[in-house]
Design an enzyme around this catalytic site. Structure first.
Site, PDB file in Angstrom:
ATOM      1  N   LYS A 183       0.705  -1.205   0.041  1.00 13.49           N
ATOM      2  CA  LYS A 183       0.095   0.037  -0.032  1.00 13.49           C
ATOM      3  C   LYS A 183       0.720   1.071   0.038  1.00 13.49           C
ATOM      4  O   LYS A 183       1.090   1.780   0.995  1.00 13.49           O
ATOM      5  CB  LYS A 183      -0.850  -0.075   1.471  1.00 13.49           C
ATOM      6  N   GLU A 219      -7.810  -5.971  -9.757  1.00 12.28           N
ATOM      7  CA  GLU A 219      -8.708  -5.141  -9.019  1.00 12.28           C
ATOM      8  C   GLU A 219      -9.319  -4.064  -9.440  1.00 12.28           C
ATOM      9  O   GLU A 219      -9.263  -3.863 -10.592  1.00 12.28           O
ATOM     10  CB  GLU A 219      -8.071  -5.186  -7.664  1.00 12.28           C
TER      11      GLU A 219
HETATM   12  N1  PLP Z   1      -7.121  -2.543  -3.219  1.00 10.37           N
HETATM   13  C1  PLP Z   1      -6.498  -1.317  -2.921  1.00 10.37           C
HETATM   14  C2  PLP Z   1      -5.577  -1.214  -4.173  1.00 10.37           C
HETATM   15  C3  PLP Z   1      -6.628  -0.739  -2.179  1.00 10.37           C
HETATM   16  O1  PLP Z   1      -6.346   0.677  -1.934  1.00 10.37           O
HETATM   17  C4  PLP Z   1      -7.592  -1.059  -1.039  1.00 10.37           C
HETATM   18  C5  PLP Z   1      -7.734  -0.149   0.374  1.00 10.37           C
HETATM   19  O2  PLP Z   1      -7.231  -0.394   0.975  1.00 10.37           O
HETATM   20  C6  PLP Z   1      -8.036  -2.483  -0.941  1.00 10.37           C
HETATM   21  C7  PLP Z   1      -7.727  -3.186  -2.323  1.00 10.37           C
HETATM   22  C8  PLP Z   1      -8.876  -3.006  -0.045  1.00 10.37           C
HETATM   23  O3  PLP Z   1      -8.009  -3.294   1.106  1.00 10.37           O
HETATM   24  P1  PLP Z   1      -8.946  -3.166   2.316  1.00 10.37           P
HETATM   25  O4  PLP Z   1     -10.020  -4.136   2.699  1.00 10.37           O
HETATM   26  O5  PLP Z   1      -7.614  -3.821   3.420  1.00 10.37           O
HETATM   27  O6  PLP Z   1      -9.262  -1.613   2.636  1.00 10.37           O
HETATM   28  C1  COI Z   2      -9.323   2.220   1.970  1.00 11.65           C
HETATM   29  O1  COI Z   2     -10.045   1.514   1.538  1.00 11.65           O
HETATM   30  O2  COI Z   2      -8.875   2.140   3.011  1.00 11.65           O
HETATM   31  C2  COI Z   2      -8.348   2.851   0.772  1.00 11.65           C
HETATM   32  O3  COI Z   2      -7.199   3.285   1.099  1.00 11.65           O
HETATM   33  C3  COI Z   2      -8.929   3.201  -0.295  1.00 11.65           C
HETATM   34  C4  COI Z   2      -8.606   4.659  -0.934  1.00 11.65           C
HETATM   35  C5  COI Z   2      -9.195   5.757  -0.207  1.00 11.65           C
HETATM   36  C6  COI Z   2      -7.197   4.940  -1.135  1.00 11.65           C
END
Ligand code: PLP
Ligand code: COI
Length: 339
Positions: A183, A219
């Protein structure tokens, strides 16, 4: 603050009272510090602003019917931030320190946790970056971790509503052996042009394929993908997507509902066989996908009936939210209740 319209919050920045900071110097992380400033001074040669040495996280706190505040799976975010540190040669922030920062920031900004009835939540944004000065491309010797919180509503306009996504082969977000699984800010910078074009064309988000073969589903912008087909919950296996904590949770809930979970390569054409599909993430929660237009091939994959979210998406959404808000027991130990 007194003017916050809890029921109509979007996904944006709202100033809160305090944020938490921690600096890394001489090979170790210091103590957590509380700040009420939205700014910090930074060296003009900091590695973060030149070479993108940074990572961030996103998690949420929810106020329940009982007034208690619940934080969802923060240990998972702490671990993922450590992975991002490994991928960018930044120092790992200890899990306990990450969790302590989350709890402290939520506690200090308790009055910004939206009321239960609003369906809104408090978004928690940890970020880490190289502050040490370097001109050659190498990791910094000094770092900063900042964590702020901000009340948010739905990421996509309208909340739990089906929206259209688009496949555009002229843009990649991340490479198979690249940074997509971390991330890091650069992945999001890399998605801005495609995102702008998708919005201009009337789509809520870009639907990415694997960058190498353009054959498999990766994704959806800032969220993972899942499709529902018969009795299966199908989600991509890929080295260029972020391991979503929401998706990981939904896989458990899907099994609880008797669905078979399949994590595997999904060819684009297979989209035609899904009855329902969703984008899932902390910000997106579950955003049902109305249809996916393959822009280059002029093909439309319809993923809803009458443009309405399907029953499985709805059931998963309700179950996840019920755990997060404390309406149903926290059977899996995913929730931390704030003292
Ligand atoms: N994929 C990306 C590229 C993201 O930025 C996020 C957000 O966090 C997710 C997937 C979903 O991840 P999570 O469910 O841990 O928030
Ligand atoms: C999240 O779902 O926490 C994300 O990071 C999505 C976005 C705002 C970058």
């Amino acid at each position: 603050m007194e003017n916050i319209d809890w029921n109509n919050l979007g996904f944006g920045y709202v100033k809160t009272d305090y944020n938490i900071r921690c600096t890394y110097k001489n090979g170790e992380w210091g103590e957590l510090e509380v700040s009420n400033s939205e700014y910090f001074p930074m060296h003009i040669a900091a590695t973060a602003i030149h070479y993108g040495q940074e990572s961030f996280e996103g998690l949420k706190a929810f106020r329940g019917k009982d007034g208690k505040i619940r934080i969802f799976r923060m240990d998972e975010n702490a671990r993922r931030m450590q992975d991002s540190s490994d991928g960018t040669l930044m120092p790992r922030l200890p899990i306990e320190k990450f969790e302590e920062a989350v709890l402290k920031a939520v506690k200090l900004n308790e009055r910004f946790v939206p009321p239960y009835e609003s369906g809104a939540s408090l978004y928690i944004r940890p970020v880490m970056f190289g502050t040490g000065a370097e001109v050659g491309v190498k990791p910094a010797k000094e770092y900063m971790f900042i964590l702020f919180v901000t009340p948010v509503g739905p990421y996509f306009k309208g909340g739990f509503q089906a929206t259209p996504f688009v496949i555009m082969r002229e843009y990649d977000r991340s490479a198979p052996l690249g940074m997509g699984k971390y991330k890091v800010g650069g992945n999001y910078a890399a998605s801005l042009v495609a995102g702008k074009k998708a919005h201009e064309l009337g789509y809520s988000n870009v639907f990415y394929l694997d960058a190498k073969e353009k054959k498999y589903i990766d994704e959806c912008g800032a969220a993972n993908f899942f499709g529902i087909k018969g009795n299966s919950y199908v989600t991509p296996e890929s080295t260029s997507i972020l391991p979503s904590i929401t998706n990981k949770s939904l896989m458990v809930l899907a099994e609880e509902f008797g669905l078979k979970v399949e994590r595997r390569h999904i060819q684009v054409e297979e989209l035609a066989t899904f009855e329902e599909a969703g984008a899932c993430g902390t910000a997106a929660v579950i955003s049902p996908i109305e249809r996916i237009d393959d822009y280059d091939k002029n093909i439309t994959y319809k993923l809803t009936k009458n443009g309405k979210p399907g029953p499985v998406c709805e059931k998963l959404y309700n179950r996840l939210r019920a755990i997060q808000y404390g309406d149903e027991p926290d059977k899996y130990g995913w929730v931390t209740i704030l003292d």
